[in-house]
Design an enzyme around this catalytic site. Structure first.
Site, PDB file in Angstrom:
ATOM      1  N   HIS A   1       0.802  -1.234   0.000  1.00 54.85           N
ATOM      2  CA  HIS A   1       0.000   0.000   0.000  1.00 54.85           C
ATOM      3  C   HIS A   1       0.829   1.275   0.000  1.00 54.85           C
ATOM      4  O   HIS A   1       0.262   2.363   0.101  1.00 54.85           O
ATOM      5  CB  HIS A   1      -0.922   0.044   1.220  1.00 54.85           C
ATOM      6  CG  HIS A   1      -1.994  -0.981   1.220  1.00 54.85           C
ATOM      7  ND1 HIS A   1      -3.264  -0.729   0.734  1.00 54.85           N
ATOM      8  CD2 HIS A   1      -1.999  -2.261   1.629  1.00 54.85           C
ATOM      9  CE1 HIS A   1      -4.005  -1.819   0.876  1.00 54.85           C
ATOM     10  NE2 HIS A   1      -3.249  -2.771   1.405  1.00 54.85           N
TER      11      HIS A   1
ATOM     12  N   LYS B   1      -8.858  13.918   4.937  1.00 58.12           N
ATOM     13  CA  LYS B   1      -7.968  12.752   4.926  1.00 58.12           C
ATOM     14  C   LYS B   1      -6.997  12.914   6.079  1.00 58.12           C
ATOM     15  O   LYS B   1      -6.969  13.970   6.720  1.00 58.12           O
ATOM     16  CB  LYS B   1      -7.208  12.650   3.595  1.00 58.12           C
ATOM     17  CG  LYS B   1      -6.495  13.961   3.188  1.00 58.12           C
ATOM     18  CD  LYS B   1      -5.786  13.827   1.845  1.00 58.12           C
ATOM     19  CE  LYS B   1      -6.711  13.974   0.660  1.00 58.12           C
ATOM     20  NZ  LYS B   1      -6.550  12.956  -0.360  1.00 58.12           N
ATOM     21  N   ARG B   2      -6.196  11.857   6.371  1.00 55.42           N
ATOM     22  CA  ARG B   2      -5.160  12.017   7.379  1.00 55.42           C
ATOM     23  C   ARG B   2      -4.268  13.219   7.030  1.00 55.42           C
ATOM     24  O   ARG B   2      -4.061  13.536   5.860  1.00 55.42           O
ATOM     25  CB  ARG B   2      -4.296  10.748   7.454  1.00 55.42           C
ATOM     26  CG  ARG B   2      -4.981   9.584   8.111  1.00 55.42           C
ATOM     27  CD  ARG B   2      -5.284   9.878   9.565  1.00 55.42           C
ATOM     28  NE  ARG B   2      -4.101   9.878  10.358  1.00 55.42           N
ATOM     29  CZ  ARG B   2      -3.870   9.052  11.380  1.00 55.42           C
ATOM     30  NH1 ARG B   2      -4.781   8.151  11.734  1.00 55.42           N
ATOM     31  NH2 ARG B   2      -2.754   9.118  12.080  1.00 55.42           N
TER      32      ARG B   2
ATOM     33  N   LYS C   1       0.493  14.679   1.568  1.00 55.72           N
ATOM     34  CA  LYS C   1      -0.860  14.983   1.091  1.00 55.72           C
ATOM     35  C   LYS C   1      -1.064  16.489   0.885  1.00 55.72           C
ATOM     36  O   LYS C   1      -2.020  16.913   0.264  1.00 55.72           O
ATOM     37  CB  LYS C   1      -1.900  14.425   2.057  1.00 55.72           C
ATOM     38  CG  LYS C   1      -1.890  12.885   2.148  1.00 55.72           C
ATOM     39  CD  LYS C   1      -2.890  12.387   3.173  1.00 55.72           C
ATOM     40  CE  LYS C   1      -2.747  10.896   3.479  1.00 55.72           C
ATOM     41  NZ  LYS C   1      -3.349  10.027   2.443  1.00 55.72           N
TER      42      LYS C   1
ATOM     43  N   THR D   1      -8.513   6.809  -1.800  1.00 54.76           N
ATOM     44  CA  THR D   1      -9.852   6.253  -1.970  1.00 54.76           C
ATOM     45  C   THR D   1     -10.911   7.327  -1.729  1.00 54.76           C
ATOM     46  O   THR D   1     -12.015   7.241  -2.265  1.00 54.76           O
ATOM     47  CB  THR D   1     -10.085   5.064  -1.003  1.00 54.76           C
ATOM     48  OG1 THR D   1      -9.554   5.412   0.280  1.00 54.76           O
ATOM     49  CG2 THR D   1      -9.393   3.819  -1.515  1.00 54.76           C
TER      50      THR D   1
ATOM     51  N   LYS E   1     -14.735   8.491  -3.523  1.00 58.33           N
ATOM     52  CA  LYS E   1     -15.982   8.799  -2.816  1.00 58.33           C
ATOM     53  C   LYS E   1     -16.514  10.165  -3.261  1.00 58.33           C
ATOM     54  O   LYS E   1     -17.718  10.350  -3.460  1.00 58.33           O
ATOM     55  CB  LYS E   1     -15.763   8.770  -1.300  1.00 58.33           C
ATOM     56  CG  LYS E   1     -15.352   7.382  -0.792  1.00 58.33           C
ATOM     57  CD  LYS E   1     -14.786   7.412   0.622  1.00 58.33           C
ATOM     58  CE  LYS E   1     -14.039   6.115   0.920  1.00 58.33           C
ATOM     59  NZ  LYS E   1     -13.262   6.186   2.184  1.00 58.33           N
TER      60      LYS E   1
END
Ligand code: Z15
Length: 839
Positions: A374, A565-566, A571, A673, A677
């Site tokens: 991952h 998100k985290r 990110k 992911t 969504k």
């Protein structure tokens, strides 16, 4: 198996069974009965929580009928079974999902209304099991939903953490962590199975002995033994009778009392052993994508893996299957390297406990496991020091040495004595200190290795696992992630669900490719109108939530620009904040500026020990404070941080987004992911060419996606030629102004020290290249603002996004796993009443 009665009808003539019937009258009766006999309350004294529990038990009864039937059929048929091993399962609330999958949401809603109760309020009472950090744990949950919906026999194996991911509070703009006591009021969705407890050994030493045939065998004499107690949760598929099992293990002391110690008068010593054993499954490690070499974590991993494999062996023995058929009975998937010790543990069980020889045991082991990688981030790759490993798992270390020795022999055979290559492939890292490399163990012990997006799988083969790819290329494959449309569209966005279903029927819920059929309506003004109306209502809903939780009032007609998100540097939530500051400065410089009003929404948890991530949260809240109270800004820009992001809190968010922020540095986000969504719910994406963004863009069309930034290749090239972030800052006045404001205390009441670590990092090292991507991002956001003003164009793009997201259903992903890796077939389940046709 109990014979269920005729279902779904209230004929008046024939009364439905209270435990299985799904007519409104039956549901009301069953609900009140459970309130009385399970909660011990009558309505006048009942709290909202009592009502939630009564409803949960009413739904559970209907699940149990399917669960027991499913178990009976799997046992009868000895079905080939997927065992999904994961240290995390981020399931989210069960009640709403079970109502959807049972197909009784509307009946239950009506039943509650008739009892003067609000289903929404009862759903809100559920404490979600937060047994995961983020994407990896939530992926496991989506996959369990799809496996059950596709009628694939499955056991999910993991850990029943007493405390899941911490609850996040925001105090003075900082994240504060609070223990997640999710089991406080009881968990109606699980059933303990103490009769299937197993023991797990730790520490000690090994010794040689001879078996009956005079062959050498090894015996492990452990230092301590812990008991694993399974807790089972039914996982019902969508509109099928298949109810699979999520089996989570809790650690207990072998005897709750050490009587020897007790008799010696050492009462505390006796209880102490119980306490230390139970510590094992106390708490989830809250790091996403950074490993910590902590002993307790390795103990957790080995504990649940050993419990799972022993449980599979028990099932085989009960079904009278010879252990030589282990790989035919079970396809075991390793969700990242967290369960990779399973390779050594299965070998140990077969060799030491079941007296098998090495060669057949190794063949079975390799045929059993598949490994999903991952991440490429080096800080996430697990390695355990030999010192720790040998003290905890001495026998496993011997087995790993033997696996390694045999493997490296094969490498020498294929490539000759290339010491560099052998060092890179070895299961033992000897570069500085000695470590066991868990990804290497997983690769060697599995027959298939997959990445989670096309780009990610390609990079795995070209970089992180290149040497393994060269050695056994046939093991490598890609399976692009997916998410379940049941939770992420049907449950989260009922209005959109109704609109789509009214146009094309409800087949799309099981076959998301079918949602493509709404494309014909993409330019239909009536349909567009309804689409817009639904988005607006979903935004109003989130505006109320934001007001309630943060006190910030936002305009539902502004562009909802969302990043949830985290919190992680790769990110790049801080790139998003630089855009917020830029917009703020533009308005301040030109107070009459006619810009597209925006609401920037952030949410996400930072690992408690990740200082820079926590500082990014503080920065978001600090910028929010200045922007939101500035009268010059008015309704044109708002910045909000929604605390305590989790599955429950996220469900209203995706349906309310106009714009989805997927802005990781190219090559760093394995898949993502959340991106799926959002797009499924009609948000447009602003994103880099990273992870699944690339495939989403291909699916929805480049013209319906806002692309910006460096490519993976650019990132590599720039790094090689010498990246100088400060140059971008010096040469770009807008960027310079924003950074200078952060540095000068503009957002921190004049405190120049607060954000200094972040500013220095960006100007000196900038490991995630925000400075290079800043201007392309700002320009792209300008495009977004322009496009949003053309309402018809935006709506058409939004509809096309939803219409073309069929590929990203987890059903598609699971079908690929079933065909390429697991070789499993569906096993349909009929209820007793359906088989006999009576009732
Ligand atoms: C995690 O959530 C992910 C990868 C990891 O290695 C760990 Cl330890 C946790 C995420 C990826 O970051 C994300 O890109 C991916 O979509 C998700 O796993 C599911 O594959």
């Amino acid at each position: 198996i109990q014979e269920p009665q005729l279902q779904g009808q209230d004929t008046g003539m024939q009364c439905e069974d209270d435990r299985t019937g799904i007519g409104v009258e039956t549901l009301k009766r069953a609900f009140l009965d459970n309130l009385f006999y399970v909660q011990g309350k009558f309505p006048a004294l009942a709290t909202k929580h009592d009502y939630y529990m009564a409803l949960a038990y009413t739904v559970r009864d209907r699940l149990l009928q399917r669960w027991v039937n499913t178990a009976a059929i799997y046992t009868q048929q000895g079905s080939r079974t997927v065992a999904y091993l994961s240290a995390e399962f981020l399931m989210g609330p069960h009640l709403g999902n079970n109502l959807i999958n049972l197909g009784i949401y509307n009946q239950v809603q009506q039943a509650m209304t008739e009892l003067k109760l609000d289903l929404k309020e009862l759903l809100a009472k559920e404490e979600e099991p937060g047994l995961g950090n983020g994407g990896l744990g939530r992926l496991a949950a989506c996959y369990l939903d799809s496996l059950a919906s596709l009628e694939i026999p499955t056991l999910g194996y993991g850990i029943r953490y007493e405390f899941g991911i911490f609850d996040q509070l925001i105090r003075n703009g900082w994240q504060v962590e609070k223990t997640d006591k999710w089991l406080r009021y009881g968990n109606p969705w699980e059933i303990a199975r103490p009769e299937w407890a197993v023991s797990v050994k730790f520490g000690g030493r090994t010794e040689a002995h001879k078996n009956a045939q005079g062959r050498y065998r090894v015996r492990w004499i452990p230092h301590k033994v812990v008991l694993g107690i399974p807790y089972d949760t039914p996982i019902l598929g969508y509109k099928v009778n298949t109810a699979n099992t999520l089996r989570l293990w809790k650690a207990e002391a072998p005897e709750s009392f050490d009587f020897e110690a007790f008799n010696r008068g050492n009462y505390y010593g006796a209880v102490d052993q119980k306490v230390t054993s139970e510590n094992l499954t106390k708490v989830l490690y809250p790091n996403d994508e950074t490993y910590e070499g902590k002993q307790l974590r390795l103990e957790q991993q080995y504990f649940f893996v050993s419990c799972a494999l022993q449980d599979m062996l028990r099932i085989m023995l009960r079904q009278k299957l010879p252990l030589e058929q282990f790989h035919e009975k079970f396809a075991v998937q390793l969700n990242d390297t967290h369960p990779a010790i399973a390779v050594a543990e299965l070998m140990r069980l077969l060799l030491d406990e079941h007296d098998m020889d090495w060669e057949p045991a190794w063949e079975i082991t390799q045929k059993t496991f598949g490994y999903t990688n991952h991440t490429l981030l080096p800080e996430a790759l697990e390695k355990w020091s030999l010192k720790l490993f040998s003290s905890l798992l001495p026998r496993h270390l011997e087995i790993i040495y033997e696996i390694n020795w045999r493997f490296l022999e094969q490498v020498r055979h294929k490539f000759g004595t290339d010491e560099g290559r052998i060092g890179r492939l070895s299961l033992i890292d000897e570069n500085d200190g000695k470590f066991v490399r868990m990804a290497h163990l997983a690769c060697v012990g599995s027959h298939k290795i997959n990445g989670v997006a096309a780009l990610h799988s390609e990079l795995l083969q070209k970089t992180t696992l290149l040497d393994f790819y060269e050695f056994f290329p046939e093991k490598f494959t890609n399976i692009t992630n997916g998410v379940t449309p049941r939770r992420w569209i049907v449950l989260s966005n009922p209005k959109l669900t109704n609109l789509i279903t009214s146009c094309i029927g409800d087949n799309w819920i099981k076959h998301l490719e079918d949602v493509q059929r709404i494309e014909t309506y993409a330019e239909d003004p009536g349909f567009q109108q309804e689409w817009q109306q639904i988005k607006r209502e979903n935004k109003v809903n989130v505006a109320e939530i934001l007001l309630d939780r943060t006190g910030v009032k936002v305009d539902p007609d502004s562009l909802f620009d969302i990043q949830v998100k985290r919190i992680h540097q790769y990110k790049r939530q801080h790139l998003n904040i630089l855009h917020a500051i830029t917009l703020y400065n533009q308005i301040k410089q030109n107070p009459n500026l006619d810009i597209t009003p925006r609401t920037l929404i952030f949410a996400g948890k930072a690992a408690p020990g990740y200082y820079i991530a926590k500082l990014i949260i503080k920065l978001i809240n600090s910028v929010a404070e200045v922007v939101n109270k500035d009268p010059d800004i008015g309704d044109r820009l708002k910045v909000v941080f929604l605390p305590d992001y989790n599955v429950k809190n996220s469900q209203p968010i995706y349906p309310a987004a106009d714009l989805s922020e997927q802005i990781s540095t190219a090559g760093k986000e394995a898949s993502g992911t959340g991106n799926m969504k959002f797009a499924m719910n009609g948000a447009l994406t602003i994103g880099t060419l990273d992870g699944t963004n690339i495939e989403i863009r291909n699916a929805v069309g480049a013209e319906n996606f806002f692309l910006f930034g460096l490519t993976t290749e650019d990132v590599g090239a720039l790094r090689l030629t010498g990246y100088r972030p400060r140059e971008y800052y010096k040469e770009n006045p807008q960027l310079k102004q924003a950074i200078d404001q952060i540095a000068s205390g503009y957002f921190s009441h004049g405190d120049r020290s607060l954000f200094k670590p972040l500013v220095d990092l960006l100007l000196d090292k900038d490991p995630f290249m925000l400075m290079a991507d800043y201007q392309p991002y700002i320009d792209c956001q300008q495009q977004v603002s322009q496009t949003y003003r053309d309402r018809d164009r935006w709506l058409q793009m939004s509809i096309l996004n939803t219409a073309r997201m069929g590929k990203f259903s987890s059903d598609r992903a699971i079908r690929e796993y079933c065909q390429q890796i697991w070789k499993v077939q569906p096993v349909p389940v009929q209820l007793a009443a359906e088989k006999t046709g009576d009732g």
